[in-house]
Motif scaffolding. Structure first.
Motif, PDB file in Angstrom:
ATOM      1  N   SER A 167      -0.151  -8.009  -4.308  1.00 20.59           N
ATOM      2  CA  SER A 167      -0.944  -6.886  -4.822  1.00 20.59           C
ATOM      3  C   SER A 167      -0.225  -5.578  -4.542  1.00 20.59           C
ATOM      4  CB  SER A 167      -2.333  -6.845  -4.168  1.00 20.59           C
ATOM      5  OG  SER A 167      -2.237  -6.479  -2.799  1.00 20.59           O
ATOM      6  N   GLN A 187       0.865  -1.183   0.000  1.00 17.60           N
ATOM      7  CA  GLN A 187       0.000   0.000   0.000  1.00 17.60           C
ATOM      8  C   GLN A 187       0.899   1.230   0.000  1.00 17.60           C
ATOM      9  OE1 GLN A 187      -3.130   0.165   2.981  1.00 17.60           O
ATOM     10  NE2 GLN A 187      -2.933   2.384   3.126  1.00 17.60           N
ATOM     11  N   THR A 213      -1.418  -1.226  -4.303  1.00 13.34           N
ATOM     12  CA  THR A 213      -2.418  -0.166  -4.406  1.00 13.34           C
ATOM     13  C   THR A 213      -1.736   1.177  -4.216  1.00 13.34           C
ATOM     14  OG1 THR A 213      -4.164  -1.592  -3.516  1.00 13.34           O
ATOM     15  CG2 THR A 213      -4.554   0.772  -3.437  1.00 13.34           C
ATOM     16  N   ASP A 243      -4.039  -1.812  -8.525  1.00 12.22           N
ATOM     17  CA  ASP A 243      -5.063  -0.771  -8.428  1.00 12.22           C
ATOM     18  C   ASP A 243      -4.367   0.578  -8.303  1.00 12.22           C
ATOM     19  OD1 ASP A 243      -7.350   0.703  -8.142  1.00 12.22           O
ATOM     20  OD2 ASP A 243      -7.887  -0.094  -6.175  1.00 12.22           O
TER      21      ASP A 243
END
Length: 212
Positions: free
Chosen positions: A107, A90, A109, A132
């Motif tokens: 992932s 993140q 973001t 994302d």
């Protein structure tokens, strides 16, 4: 285990053969973090790093979920031969994640218009958590990024993709791809699943390969 009491550490080195396990009170490192031996287990509590992170060959990192939060300029280097897919990055506003090696993670973001991922010519292998880009910058010049999850670019994302290849490799199911209206360089679909375009058309300035 390490119970921080909510305090922020400066530089941290884990050099023991055992396991350094974070607890519910979190783990915040303002300086550098070096894993030179043993295992770090960040399954519990929040994790915030504000500087460079280096993982030594032959060490282990266990993460049972949650985000690895970066809030400044971080060079993330994984020197292991076999790289484990354990991180959900993140990026806070103003954070820059620069790869210091090939990296495998689940992932990523982006959380702000001035947050960035710079691949530096290395390969980023992203798992089912996907990409994302809420608002931020991706500089993938001369790099390959593979993605097993969904990929979303919002309209104000800034991508530099010169010499890059983005590869979608989901082994099954449907993988969505919102290009944000941005022109990509090379795009490869190599997964046995379905790559489904959403919201915006796909424009490819280089080559498009559908190999599976």
């Amino acid at each position: 285990s390490i119970q921080t009491g909510g305090l922020t550490f400066n530089n941290v080195i884990h050099s023991g053969a055992g396991t350094l396990a974070t607890q519910s009170d979190g783990f915040t490192v303002a300086g550098t973090f070096n894993q030179t031996a043993g295992t770090i287990d960040t399954s519990s509590g929040s994790k915030l790093f504000s500087n460079n992170v280096t993982i030594g060959a032959g060490t282990n990192w266990t993460a049972g979920g949650g985000n690895l939060i970066l809030d400044s300029a971080t060079i993330f280097t994984d020197n292991r031969v076999t790289k484990a897919n354990v991180w959900n990055f993140q990026l806070e506003a103003g954070a820059t994640l620069t790869l210091g090696s090939n990296l495998v993670f689940n992932s990523i973001t982006w959380g702000g218009s001035n947050s960035s991922l710079v691949t530096s010519g290395y390969t980023a292998d992203i798992g089912t958590g996907g990409v994302d880009i809420v608002s931020g910058i991706l500089n993938a010049t001369n790099s390959t990024i593979t993605c097993e999850g969904n990929w979303t670019n919002n309209a104000d994302a800034v991508l530099t993709l010169t010499g890059s290849t983005i590869e979608f490799d989901a082994g099954s199911g449907t993988q969505t791809f919102n290009s944000g209206g941005i022109t990509f360089n090379n795009v490869t679909h190599s997964g046995a699943g379905t790559l489904q375009l959403t919201t915006n058309a796909l424009t490819v300035g280089g080559t498009f390969t559908n190999s599976a």
